[in-house]
Scaffold this active site. Structure first.
Site, PDB file in Angstrom:
ATOM      1  N   HIS A   1       4.355   2.198  -8.073  1.00  0.00           N
ATOM      2  CA  HIS A   1       3.457   1.032  -8.025  1.00  0.00           C
ATOM      3  C   HIS A   1       2.554   1.004  -9.262  1.00  0.00           C
ATOM      4  O   HIS A   1       2.298  -0.050  -9.835  1.00  0.00           O
ATOM      5  CB  HIS A   1       2.555   1.090  -6.777  1.00  0.00           C
ATOM      6  CG  HIS A   1       3.300   0.966  -5.480  1.00  0.00           C
ATOM      7  ND1 HIS A   1       3.424   2.012  -4.597  1.00  0.00           N
ATOM      8  CD2 HIS A   1       3.929  -0.086  -4.911  1.00  0.00           C
ATOM      9  CE1 HIS A   1       4.106   1.608  -3.534  1.00  0.00           C
ATOM     10  NE2 HIS A   1       4.429   0.344  -3.696  1.00  0.00           N
TER      11      HIS A   1
ATOM     12  N   GLY B   1       0.828  -1.213   0.000  1.00  0.00           N
ATOM     13  CA  GLY B   1       0.000   0.000   0.000  1.00  0.00           C
ATOM     14  C   GLY B   1       0.858   1.257   0.000  1.00  0.00           C
ATOM     15  O   GLY B   1       2.025   1.222  -0.389  1.00  0.00           O
TER      16      GLY B   1
ATOM     17  N   LEU C   1       0.487   3.679  -2.007  1.00  0.00           N
ATOM     18  CA  LEU C   1       0.875   3.564  -3.423  1.00  0.00           C
ATOM     19  C   LEU C   1       1.321   4.899  -4.006  1.00  0.00           C
ATOM     20  O   LEU C   1       0.776   5.947  -3.683  1.00  0.00           O
ATOM     21  CB  LEU C   1      -0.317   3.034  -4.232  1.00  0.00           C
ATOM     22  CG  LEU C   1      -0.858   1.669  -3.773  1.00  0.00           C
ATOM     23  CD1 LEU C   1      -2.001   1.230  -4.674  1.00  0.00           C
ATOM     24  CD2 LEU C   1       0.238   0.612  -3.736  1.00  0.00           C
TER      25      LEU C   1
ATOM     26  N   GLN D   1       8.021  -9.138   7.898  1.00  0.00           N
ATOM     27  CA  GLN D   1       9.232  -8.577   7.293  1.00  0.00           C
ATOM     28  C   GLN D   1       9.742  -7.347   8.035  1.00  0.00           C
ATOM     29  O   GLN D   1      10.673  -6.688   7.583  1.00  0.00           O
ATOM     30  CB  GLN D   1       9.043  -8.308   5.797  1.00  0.00           C
ATOM     31  CG  GLN D   1       8.085  -7.190   5.441  1.00  0.00           C
ATOM     32  CD  GLN D   1       7.763  -7.175   3.944  1.00  0.00           C
ATOM     33  OE1 GLN D   1       7.053  -8.028   3.442  1.00  0.00           O
ATOM     34  NE2 GLN D   1       8.306  -6.203   3.228  1.00  0.00           N
TER      35      GLN D   1
ATOM     36  N   GLN E   1      15.426  -7.960  -3.381  1.00  0.00           N
ATOM     37  CA  GLN E   1      14.132  -8.647  -3.189  1.00  0.00           C
ATOM     38  C   GLN E   1      13.698  -9.329  -4.487  1.00  0.00           C
ATOM     39  O   GLN E   1      13.216 -10.471  -4.484  1.00  0.00           O
ATOM     40  CB  GLN E   1      13.084  -7.631  -2.742  1.00  0.00           C
ATOM     41  CG  GLN E   1      11.655  -8.161  -2.765  1.00  0.00           C
ATOM     42  CD  GLN E   1      10.664  -7.166  -2.215  1.00  0.00           C
ATOM     43  OE1 GLN E   1      10.547  -7.033  -1.014  1.00  0.00           O
ATOM     44  NE2 GLN E   1       9.945  -6.461  -3.071  1.00  0.00           N
TER      45      GLN E   1
ATOM     46  N   GLY F   1       9.177  -4.431  -8.394  1.00  0.00           N
ATOM     47  CA  GLY F   1       9.990  -3.291  -8.810  1.00  0.00           C
ATOM     48  C   GLY F   1      11.484  -3.542  -8.652  1.00  0.00           C
ATOM     49  O   GLY F   1      11.923  -4.173  -7.694  1.00  0.00           O
ATOM     50  N   GLU F   2      12.247  -2.980  -9.579  1.00  0.00           N
ATOM     51  CA  GLU F   2      13.710  -3.062  -9.486  1.00  0.00           C
ATOM     52  C   GLU F   2      14.244  -2.186  -8.362  1.00  0.00           C
ATOM     53  O   GLU F   2      15.405  -2.306  -7.988  1.00  0.00           O
ATOM     54  CB  GLU F   2      14.348  -2.627 -10.815  1.00  0.00           C
ATOM     55  CG  GLU F   2      14.116  -3.627 -11.919  1.00  0.00           C
ATOM     56  CD  GLU F   2      14.826  -3.266 -13.213  1.00  0.00           C
ATOM     57  OE1 GLU F   2      15.383  -2.148 -13.299  1.00  0.00           O
ATOM     58  OE2 GLU F   2      14.805  -4.101 -14.131  1.00  0.00           O
ATOM     59  N   LYS F   3      13.427  -1.291  -7.843  1.00  0.00           N
ATOM     60  CA  LYS F   3      13.841  -0.465  -6.702  1.00  0.00           C
ATOM     61  C   LYS F   3      14.342  -1.366  -5.573  1.00  0.00           C
ATOM     62  O   LYS F   3      15.324  -1.065  -4.909  1.00  0.00           O
ATOM     63  CB  LYS F   3      12.641   0.377  -6.250  1.00  0.00           C
ATOM     64  CG  LYS F   3      12.718   0.927  -4.846  1.00  0.00           C
ATOM     65  CD  LYS F   3      13.427   2.235  -4.814  1.00  0.00           C
ATOM     66  CE  LYS F   3      13.622   2.818  -3.426  1.00  0.00           C
ATOM     67  NZ  LYS F   3      12.954   2.214  -2.337  1.00  0.00           N
TER      68      LYS F   3
ATOM     69  N   SER G   1       7.533   4.618  -0.721  1.00  0.00           N
ATOM     70  CA  SER G   1       6.527   4.995   0.278  1.00  0.00           C
ATOM     71  C   SER G   1       7.202   5.663   1.472  1.00  0.00           C
ATOM     72  O   SER G   1       6.612   6.514   2.134  1.00  0.00           O
ATOM     73  CB  SER G   1       5.758   3.763   0.739  1.00  0.00           C
ATOM     74  OG  SER G   1       5.221   3.102  -0.381  1.00  0.00           O
TER      75      SER G   1
END
Ligand code: PAF
Length: 302
Positions: free
Chosen positions: A59, A53, A55, A83, A175, A169-171, A208
């Protein structure tokens, strides 16, 4: 279940209507499974974007990628407690479900899955997913609980959704690699797609957590992408990896960052550290640093 896609044809006066169709909001795994099975039975493919969220345009760009690869789109909004370490920002993590759903409606999303915590972690649930190797350096070193929580919830979400494609996302570069490994190892039949990092006009990666920054810190934050760009240029000119990362860390502290968890040059897929010495092949440059009580991460290719 009714078809969530409303007809946005011209209004009686001939003006195009811009009212956005509301996505179908699902709160339980059973409802999600039923909705996805109905879509599949109708011959439609599914594209999934898991989120926590709060967003932003980053996103929504992942949602556009999902829509390019599937007939129907699903976004999950779930602030995953496993996490976050007890010392981290779970309680203050930004939550804005109403705005999120209206942004998703605007963007043409078909389904939103926003379950309560008990739905993803029912009483008695103990199983956790670990992805050794790729999850161990960098974020794994500074946030040891993090990837186990991510891998566990992503495995659950992908299993329940049964989507054809899922977009990350590549951000969050590490991950993304952890999820690729997990999907391969657990035989999850969802194709993983990567969405490029979206940046603010000054270069700061959208996140975010940027919402936590004061106006002053927001200005200082652009030192993070600049440090990575500077490191990339230094390495492209044949500079030494250890020297380059030390210079980049110093630049961040000079710009007002309180501390640097890491600035690293790593193998793009395994995240194994590279160097010392000059760059010998493709690499990912990754950084995590603290500014104004907020931990920012970023990465780029080299
Ligand atoms: O990247 C995120 O927002 C989260 O880590 C994810 C993948 C939705 C899992 O909670």
């Amino acid at each position: 279940m009714s078809d969530p896609v409303q007809d946005l044809s011209a209004a009686p006066d001939g003006q195009a209507q811009h009212a956005a169709a509301a996505p179908v909001l699902l709160r339980t795994r059973a409802d999600l499974r039923a909705a996805m099975q109905a879509e599949r039975a109708a011959g439609r493919t599914l594209g999934f974007v898991p989120t926590m969220g709060a967003l932003h345009d980053g996103h929504l760009s992942l949602l556009r990628i999902a829509a390019q690869h599937a007939d129907r789109t699903l976004v999950s909004i779930f602030v995953n407690p496993t996490q976050f370490a007890p010392t981290e920002d779970l309680a203050r993590y930004p939550r804005s479900e109403v705005q999120d759903i209206s942004a998703l409606a605007e963007a043409g999303c078909h389904f939103v899955f926003a379950p309560p915590v008990e739905e993803m972690y029912p009483a008695g649930s103990v199983t956790r997913v670990r992805v050794p190797g790729v999850s161990e350096p960098l974020e794994g070193e500074f946030r040891p609980h993090f990837f186990e929580g991510v891998a566990t919830v992503v495995a659950k979400l992908l299993t329940v959704a049964g989507a054809d494609v899922a977009v990350f996302g590549e951000k969050d570069w590490q991950q993304l690699q952890v999820i690729r490994r997990l999907v391969e190892d657990l035989c999850i039949p969802t194709r993983i797609l990567a969405g490029p990092t979206l940046r603010e006009p000054d270069g700061l990666a959208m996140s975010s957590r940027n919402a936590y920054l004061t106006a002053v810190a927001r200005q200082q934050a652009i030192a993070l992408p600049r440090a990575l760009d500077g490191l990339a240029a230094f390495l492209a000119a044949g500079g030494d990896i250890a020297d380059g990362t030390a210079r980049a860390a110093a630049a961040l502290l000079e710009a007002g960052f309180a501390s640097v968890d890491y600035i690293a040059v790593a193998d793009p897929a395994t995240l194994a550290p590279l160097g010392p010495g000059p760059l010998a092949g493709p690499a990912r440059l990754l950084a995590a640093a603290w500014l104004d009580g907020t931990r920012l991460i970023d990465n780029r290719a080299a």
